[in-house]
Enzyme design. Sequence first.
Site, PDB file in Angstrom:
ATOM      1  N   VAL A  17       0.704  -1.262   0.080  1.00  0.00           N
ATOM      2  CA  VAL A  17      -0.229   0.111  -0.026  1.00  0.00           C
ATOM      3  C   VAL A  17       0.894   1.123   0.023  1.00  0.00           C
ATOM      4  O   VAL A  17       0.632   2.321  -0.832  1.00  0.00           O
ATOM      5  CB  VAL A  17      -0.878   0.168   1.236  1.00  0.00           C
ATOM      6  CG1 VAL A  17      -1.943   1.332   1.056  1.00  0.00           C
ATOM      7  CG2 VAL A  17      -1.726  -1.064   1.300  1.00  0.00           C
ATOM      8  N   ALA A  46       9.645   6.053   5.880  1.00  0.00           N
ATOM      9  CA  ALA A  46      10.195   5.270   6.574  1.00  0.00           C
ATOM     10  C   ALA A  46      10.264   3.683   6.317  1.00  0.00           C
ATOM     11  O   ALA A  46       8.944   3.460   6.231  1.00  0.00           O
ATOM     12  CB  ALA A  46      10.097   5.438   8.065  1.00  0.00           C
ATOM     13  N   LYS A 106      -5.730  -2.102  10.638  1.00  0.00           N
ATOM     14  CA  LYS A 106      -7.077  -2.495  11.602  1.00  0.00           C
ATOM     15  C   LYS A 106      -6.671  -3.265  12.874  1.00  0.00           C
ATOM     16  O   LYS A 106      -7.073  -3.217  13.768  1.00  0.00           O
ATOM     17  CB  LYS A 106      -7.769  -3.690  10.530  1.00  0.00           C
ATOM     18  CG  LYS A 106      -6.968  -4.856  10.032  1.00  0.00           C
ATOM     19  CD  LYS A 106      -7.431  -5.475   8.958  1.00  0.00           C
ATOM     20  CE  LYS A 106      -6.482  -6.164   8.148  1.00  0.00           C
ATOM     21  NZ  LYS A 106      -6.119  -5.483   6.756  1.00  0.00           N
ATOM     22  N   GLU A 130     -10.119   5.197   6.770  1.00  0.00           N
ATOM     23  CA  GLU A 130     -10.965   4.696   5.884  1.00  0.00           C
ATOM     24  C   GLU A 130     -10.458   3.169   5.160  1.00  0.00           C
ATOM     25  O   GLU A 130     -11.204   2.154   4.987  1.00  0.00           O
ATOM     26  CB  GLU A 130     -10.969   5.516   4.555  1.00  0.00           C
ATOM     27  CG  GLU A 130     -12.140   5.269   3.438  1.00  0.00           C
ATOM     28  CD  GLU A 130     -13.432   5.091   4.364  1.00  0.00           C
ATOM     29  OE1 GLU A 130     -14.243   5.956   4.791  1.00  0.00           O
ATOM     30  OE2 GLU A 130     -13.931   3.746   4.435  1.00  0.00           O
ATOM     31  N   GLY A 135     -10.789  -2.309   2.634  1.00  0.00           N
ATOM     32  CA  GLY A 135      -9.915  -1.506   1.654  1.00  0.00           C
ATOM     33  C   GLY A 135     -10.350  -0.498   0.941  1.00  0.00           C
ATOM     34  O   GLY A 135     -10.480   0.685   1.633  1.00  0.00           O
ATOM     35  N   GLY A 188      -1.396 -16.256  -4.929  1.00  0.00           N
ATOM     36  CA  GLY A 188      -1.282 -15.144  -4.153  1.00  0.00           C
ATOM     37  C   GLY A 188      -2.475 -14.389  -3.511  1.00  0.00           C
ATOM     38  O   GLY A 188      -2.551 -13.231  -2.742  1.00  0.00           O
ATOM     39  N   GLU A 191      -2.259 -15.796   1.977  1.00  0.00           N
ATOM     40  CA  GLU A 191      -0.713 -15.890   2.686  1.00  0.00           C
ATOM     41  C   GLU A 191      -0.399 -17.419   2.922  1.00  0.00           C
ATOM     42  O   GLU A 191      -1.347 -18.141   2.804  1.00  0.00           O
ATOM     43  CB  GLU A 191      -0.824 -15.241   4.165  1.00  0.00           C
ATOM     44  CG  GLU A 191      -1.585 -13.830   4.014  1.00  0.00           C
ATOM     45  CD  GLU A 191      -0.567 -12.857   3.697  1.00  0.00           C
ATOM     46  OE1 GLU A 191       0.620 -12.883   3.816  1.00  0.00           O
ATOM     47  OE2 GLU A 191      -0.933 -11.691   3.499  1.00  0.00           O
ATOM     48  N   LYS A 206     -12.105  -6.345  11.776  1.00  0.00           N
ATOM     49  CA  LYS A 206     -12.904  -5.392  11.021  1.00  0.00           C
ATOM     50  C   LYS A 206     -14.153  -5.072  11.589  1.00  0.00           C
ATOM     51  O   LYS A 206     -14.887  -3.921  11.608  1.00  0.00           O
ATOM     52  CB  LYS A 206     -12.813  -5.770   9.374  1.00  0.00           C
ATOM     53  CG  LYS A 206     -11.514  -5.479   8.773  1.00  0.00           C
ATOM     54  CD  LYS A 206     -11.787  -6.368   7.633  1.00  0.00           C
ATOM     55  CE  LYS A 206      -9.930  -6.222   6.781  1.00  0.00           C
ATOM     56  NZ  LYS A 206      -9.940  -7.153   5.644  1.00  0.00           N
ATOM     57  N   GLY A 307      -5.572  -4.791  -1.887  1.00  0.00           N
ATOM     58  CA  GLY A 307      -5.140  -4.578  -3.062  1.00  0.00           C
ATOM     59  C   GLY A 307      -4.188  -3.276  -2.826  1.00  0.00           C
ATOM     60  O   GLY A 307      -4.806  -2.358  -2.506  1.00  0.00           O
TER      61      GLY A 307
END
Length: 437
Positions: A17, A46, A106, A130, A135, A188, A191, A206, A307
């Site tokens: 992200v 960072a 989250k 948000e 997402g 993908g 995980e 969530k 995504g």
Amino acid sequence: MTEYRRLRVALLGAGAVGSQVAGLLLRHGDELADRAGAELELAGIAVRNLDAPRDVALPRELFTTDAEALITGADIVVELMGGIEPARAHTLLALGSGADVVTANKALLATHGPEVFEAADRVGASVYYEAAAAGAIPIIRPLRDSLAGDRVVRIMGIVNGTTNYILDRMDSEGADFADVLADAQRLGYAEADPTADVEGYDAAQKAAILASLAFHTAVPLETVHREGITAITADMIEEARDAGFVIKLLAVCERLVDEGAESISVRVYPALVPRSHPLASVHGANNAVFVEAEAAGPLMFYGAGAGGVQTASAVLGDVVSAARRHIAGGTGVGESTRANLPIVPIGHVTTRYQITLEVSDAPGVLATVAGLLSEGGVSVATVLQTVAEPNGEEGGTARLIIGTHRAAEQALSATVDSLAASDVVERVVSVLRVEGE
Ligand code: NAP
């Protein structure tokens, strides 16, 4: 060209992200400045490893491993590291130094939300999140702002893309859980360690965030009932289909009223959803949140729940909001937990159930099963019997698919225990709740 005040944006993390947020911020800087009313200067990024490859080409001089130094002096800190520490410490440092914080974290908000929001309140700063639930889908702002004048009755969300992808493929291909999971890992979508997704932990975080907002109540993660999808079989999916349902992992946040007293229930489990319900047509890794409010009625929010670039859209929307607030001045709008409604344990929640039993195909079995259900206070709405012996001879096994009226979870589970212990029941194949009718 309009001269804008310059705001320093510190980015923590340049992963899936963060790298997209940095890329969009640099690419659309002028446009974002016009929308925000401020020039958004990316002061630095960072990371842990300066040499790690990035999804987006970014100027090397922006990178640092000194997050604290970057935070100090920033107007807006965008936390996209994930995890609890050091994300928590950095968030508190940012708020303590007067910066607004944008986060997609989250896990942090579901476990340390009150601490983070109190730190923001102390200095009049704001926390924007948000992207922390579903997402790219705008759901936090609608719950916090658009529906602020309404009363939310229920939220049913498909908020985990991995599990929706797995259940959707099991439904469309008749495949087994383990096979689809292995494929999802290869592609993908899941995980290497899929626990957080398939055991419902991610959805529970969530759910806690959505319920807190919707019901103006702090919802500790421990109060969220959680079940995953690992016990869902191809058989259960097929049976659900035959009965007009699809199985979805749902986050359900519900306002309950008992003799005028209000409480809430927050729970995550796989449930049977009627095929005609809008949530039934959420396919693949997509997310959707179905909100029912007293005045607005049903509302459906649908789209990409994850995504890198999709989530970056929600993050940048928050950055623009934070910049506007900075320019306008004044204190941020804190989190509202004024209602502080009691959270009921799962045992007190009532839903409809579908119970599938393997029973001996002998006279009187149906009467015995009906008797046990009635003794347990579980009222039967429908019974479907399928006999495993095609020649009609007795002595084999039969399947009973029992649809119940609404029953309290406590009564239902005690009844299922007595069914399992009964001589006529060979196996309790499945017990699933029905939602969305
Ligand atoms: P990610 O790909 O794992 O990236 C994490 C980034 O944070 C990396 O750049 C990493 O640096 C940096 N980082 C981690 N620990 C650090 C530390 N101790 N000090 C400095 N930098 C550190 O994560 P992501 O998928 O982008 O997710 C970021 C956040 O967004 C998470 O809270 C996640 O839950 C949330 N989110 C993600 C998605 C999604 O689709 N990915 C969707 C919604 C929400 P290095 O690169 O140097 O290792």
